[in-house]
Enzyme design. Structure first.
Site, PDB file in Angstrom:
ATOM      1  CD  GLU A  17      -2.797   1.083   2.450  1.00 49.67           C
ATOM      2  OE1 GLU A  17      -3.565   0.097   2.447  1.00 49.67           O
ATOM      3  OE2 GLU A  17      -2.813   1.968   3.316  1.00 49.67           O
ATOM      4  CG  HIS A  77      -7.421   2.596  -0.564  1.00 45.07           C
ATOM      5  ND1 HIS A  77      -7.007   2.544   0.742  1.00 45.07           N
ATOM      6  CD2 HIS A  77      -6.770   1.589  -1.194  1.00 45.07           C
ATOM      7  CE1 HIS A  77      -6.153   1.546   0.901  1.00 45.07           C
ATOM      8  NE2 HIS A  77      -5.984   0.959  -0.269  1.00 45.07           N
ATOM      9  CG  ASP A 109      -9.624   7.271   8.314  1.00 42.43           C
ATOM     10  OD1 ASP A 109     -10.183   6.481   9.096  1.00 42.43           O
ATOM     11  OD2 ASP A 109      -8.514   7.055   7.798  1.00 42.43           O
ATOM     12  CD  GLU A 161     -16.512  -4.692  14.425  1.00 43.89           C
ATOM     13  OE1 GLU A 161     -16.121  -3.566  14.695  1.00 43.89           O
ATOM     14  OE2 GLU A 161     -16.020  -5.727  14.889  1.00 43.89           O
ATOM     15  CE  LYS A 168     -17.526  -3.474   5.381  1.00 42.08           C
ATOM     16  NZ  LYS A 168     -16.451  -2.538   5.778  1.00 42.08           N
TER      17      LYS A 168
HETATM   18  C1  FAD Z   1      -7.474  -1.836   4.572  1.00 41.57           C
HETATM   19  C2  FAD Z   1      -7.972  -0.463   4.939  1.00 41.57           C
HETATM   20  C3  FAD Z   1      -7.737   0.610   4.091  1.00 41.57           C
HETATM   21  C4  FAD Z   1      -8.220   1.889   4.426  1.00 41.57           C
HETATM   22  N1  FAD Z   1      -7.965   2.934   3.571  1.00 41.57           N
HETATM   23  C5  FAD Z   1      -8.501   4.159   3.825  1.00 41.57           C
HETATM   24  C6  FAD Z   1      -8.329   5.246   2.913  1.00 41.57           C
HETATM   25  O1  FAD Z   1      -7.658   5.115   1.877  1.00 41.57           O
HETATM   26  N2  FAD Z   1      -8.921   6.427   3.205  1.00 41.57           N
HETATM   27  C7  FAD Z   1      -9.675   6.604   4.348  1.00 41.57           C
HETATM   28  O2  FAD Z   1     -10.210   7.717   4.549  1.00 41.57           O
HETATM   29  N3  FAD Z   1      -9.826   5.598   5.244  1.00 41.57           N
HETATM   30  C8  FAD Z   1      -9.272   4.390   5.011  1.00 41.57           C
HETATM   31  N4  FAD Z   1      -9.447   3.356   5.905  1.00 41.57           N
HETATM   32  C9  FAD Z   1     -10.148   3.628   7.175  1.00 41.57           C
HETATM   33  C10 FAD Z   1     -11.673   3.412   7.088  1.00 41.57           C
HETATM   34  O3  FAD Z   1     -12.229   4.193   6.072  1.00 41.57           O
HETATM   35  C11 FAD Z   1     -12.264   3.825   8.437  1.00 41.57           C
HETATM   36  O4  FAD Z   1     -11.788   2.986   9.469  1.00 41.57           O
HETATM   37  C12 FAD Z   1     -13.779   3.897   8.489  1.00 41.57           C
HETATM   38  O5  FAD Z   1     -14.165   4.461   9.723  1.00 41.57           O
HETATM   39  C13 FAD Z   1     -14.468   2.547   8.344  1.00 41.57           C
HETATM   40  O6  FAD Z   1     -14.558   2.233   7.025  1.00 41.57           O
HETATM   41  P1  FAD Z   1     -15.403   0.980   6.477  1.00 41.57           P
HETATM   42  O7  FAD Z   1     -15.217   0.965   5.029  1.00 41.57           O
HETATM   43  O8  FAD Z   1     -15.133  -0.235   7.262  1.00 41.57           O
HETATM   44  O9  FAD Z   1     -16.885   1.531   6.804  1.00 41.57           O
HETATM   45  P2  FAD Z   1     -18.270   0.811   7.067  1.00 41.57           P
HETATM   46  O10 FAD Z   1     -18.257  -0.616   6.707  1.00 41.57           O
HETATM   47  O11 FAD Z   1     -19.288   1.693   6.419  1.00 41.57           O
HETATM   48  O12 FAD Z   1     -18.381   0.934   8.634  1.00 41.57           O
HETATM   49  C14 FAD Z   1     -18.251   2.196   9.294  1.00 41.57           C
HETATM   50  C15 FAD Z   1     -18.823   2.069  10.717  1.00 41.57           C
HETATM   51  O13 FAD Z   1     -20.242   1.963  10.626  1.00 41.57           O
HETATM   52  C16 FAD Z   1     -20.697   0.726  11.152  1.00 41.57           C
HETATM   53  N5  FAD Z   1     -21.781   0.273  10.282  1.00 41.57           N
HETATM   54  C17 FAD Z   1     -21.678  -0.301   9.059  1.00 41.57           C
HETATM   55  N6  FAD Z   1     -22.900  -0.546   8.548  1.00 41.57           N
HETATM   56  C18 FAD Z   1     -23.805  -0.107   9.468  1.00 41.57           C
HETATM   57  C19 FAD Z   1     -25.251  -0.075   9.522  1.00 41.57           C
HETATM   58  N7  FAD Z   1     -25.991  -0.560   8.522  1.00 41.57           N
HETATM   59  N8  FAD Z   1     -25.826   0.475  10.607  1.00 41.57           N
HETATM   60  C20 FAD Z   1     -25.080   0.971  11.637  1.00 41.57           C
HETATM   61  N9  FAD Z   1     -23.715   0.951  11.654  1.00 41.57           N
HETATM   62  C21 FAD Z   1     -23.096   0.430  10.571  1.00 41.57           C
HETATM   63  C22 FAD Z   1     -19.460  -0.189  11.149  1.00 41.57           C
HETATM   64  O14 FAD Z   1     -19.549  -1.208  12.127  1.00 41.57           O
HETATM   65  C23 FAD Z   1     -18.353   0.805  11.443  1.00 41.57           C
HETATM   66  O15 FAD Z   1     -18.293   1.084  12.825  1.00 41.57           O
HETATM   67  C24 FAD Z   1      -8.955   2.087   5.637  1.00 41.57           C
HETATM   68  C25 FAD Z   1      -9.163   1.000   6.502  1.00 41.57           C
HETATM   69  C26 FAD Z   1      -8.681  -0.267   6.177  1.00 41.57           C
HETATM   70  C27 FAD Z   1      -8.903  -1.412   7.106  1.00 41.57           C
END
Ligand code: FAD
Length: 296
Positions: A17, A77, A109, A161, A168
C-alpha cells in the site's frame, strides 16, 4: 486483472500500500520505492484516499502514473466521505477510462476536526452502499472492503459488526483487507468469526512494521482499533533509538508474516508508508527474493 482472480490464481499474494505524496520531490522517491519492490513480484499495489477525500486528485494521478509506467495491478481506495453519488460516479468513470478496475470501497476516515459521521447529501451512508453502487453501475470492476480484526471503535457491539461486514459481502464485495494488527491471534479469531457468519470471501491480512516511536504513536491514532501488545511495547521501550526501534518493528512484522504463511493465510497486505526498506529486509529475513518463493 481483478484482485479476486489474482487471489484465485496465486498460492500466496503479497500486496503493498502507498499513499499519494504531497510534495513533488516525494513522488520521485515513491517511484524509486516502487522500482525497488517490483522484483518482489507484488500481487497488486493499492493507493489510499486521504481522510475526507482530501487526496482525490493525487490518488487518481498516482494510480494512473503507476498504471502507465509499470505492469502492476493497481487498486484504488475510494471513500464515501465528502462525495455525493455524482462525484463518485465521475471518479469511477475516470478510473474506467484509464483501465483501473479494482476498488477498495470504504466509508472513509472523518475529515480533521469532525468527530461524528455525517452522511453526505445524496451520498452513501456506509461502505456497503458504495459496494452496491459500484456493482450496479460498474459491474466489471472488482471490489474489496475493509475488515477490523480487533473491532471498529464506532461499533462496540462485536456481533453487529460482523453483520455489517457480511452486508458488504452480500452487496457484492470480492474480498476483505484487514486493518493492521500486531497479534496474529486476533486475525485468526476474526477469520473464524467470519466463517461462522458465512463470510466466505478471501481475507487479506494487513501488516505494518513499526519504524520509529513517532510512527507507532501516529499509527495508534490512525489505525482504528489496533492494539499494541505489551511484549512489543516493551521491546520498543528497550530499543535505545529509532534505528533499533526500526529493527524491533521489522523483526516483529517478519515473524507475523512467517506465522501467517505457516498458517496458510494466502493474502498479506503490507502497509509500506512509501518506503521499501522494511519490506526488502523482511524478504531477506524470510530467505526469499520474491513472493512466489514464499509458497512451499
Ligand atoms: C485496509 C484499509 C484501508 C483503508 N484505507 C482508507 C483510505 O484510503 N482512506 C480513508 O479515509 N480511510 C481508510 N481506511 C479507514 C476506514 O475508512 C475507516 O476505518 C472507516 O471508519 C471505516 O470504514 P469501512 O469501510 O469499514 O466503513 P463501514 O463498513 O461503512 O463501517 C463504518 C462504521 O459503521 C458501522 N456500520 C456499518 N454498517 C452499518 C449499519 N448498517 N448500521 C449501523 N452501523 C453500521 C461499522 O460497524 C463501522 O463502525 C482504511 C481502513 C482499512 C482497514
Amino acid at each position: 486483472m481483478l484482485v479476486k482472480d489474482i487471489l484465485n490464481s496465486q498460492k500466496i499474494c503479497i500486496s503493498y500500500e502507498f499513499f499519494p505524496p504531497k510534495h513533488e520531490e516525494d513522488w520521485n522517491r515513491l517511484f524509486e520505492t516502487i522500482s525497488d519492490l517490483i522484483p518482489l513480484d507484488p500481487a497488486y499495489v493499492s493507493v489510499t484516499y486521504g481522510a475526507g477525500g482530501s487526496t482525490r486528485d493525487r490518488t487518481h494521478d498516482l494510480l494512473v502514473r503507476i498504471q502507465e509506467e509499470t505492469d502492476l495491478t493497481v487498486v484504488s481506495h475510494l471513500t464515501c466521505v465528502g462525495s455525493d453519488r455524482n462525484d463518485i460516479h465521475d471518479i469511477l468513470n475516470k478510473y474506467a477510462e484509464h483501465g483501473i478496475e479494482n476498488i477498495l470501497a470504504l466509508r472513509g476516515d472523518l475529515p480533521k476536526g469532525q468527530t461524528e459521521w455525517v452522511q453526505p447529501e445524496n451520498g452513501f451512508a456506509y461502505a456497503a452502499d458504495l459496494v452496491a453502487y459500484i456493482k450496479k453501475h460498474f459491474p466489471h470492476m472488482g471490489v474489496g472492503v475493509a475488515g477490523f480484526p480487533e473491532g471498529h471503535p464506532e461499533t462496540p457491539n462485536r456481533l453487529k459488526e460482523i453483520d455489517y461486514l457480511k452486508a458488504k459481502i452480500d452487496a457484492g464485495a470480492d474480498y476483505i483487507v484487514s486493518q493492521l494488527f500486531f497479534d496474529n491471534r486476533d486475525f485468526y479469531d476474526f477469520c473464524e468469526r467470519c466463517e461462522l457468519a458465512h463470510i466466505n470471501v478471501p481475507i487479506i491480512a494487513g501488516i505494518m512494521a513499526i519504524s520509529s516511536k513517532h510512527s507507532m504513536v501516529r499509527m495508534a491514532e490512525l489505525a482504528a482499533g489496533a492494539r499494541i501488545p505489551a511484549r512489543l511495547l516493551k521491546a520498543v521501550e528497550r530499543a535505545g533509538n529509532d534505528e533499533y526501534v526500526e529493527r524491533v518493528g521489522g523483526h516483529w512484522a517478519t515473524e507475523q508474516v512467517r506465522d501467517l504463511i505457516d498458517n496458510n493465510v494466502r493474502g498479506i497486505h503490507l502497509y509500506t508508508l512509501n518506503c521499501s526498506t522494511a519490506t526488502l529486509r523482511m524478504y531477506r529475513s524470510l530467505g526469499v527474493s520474491s513472493s512466489s518463493q514464499l509458497s512451499v
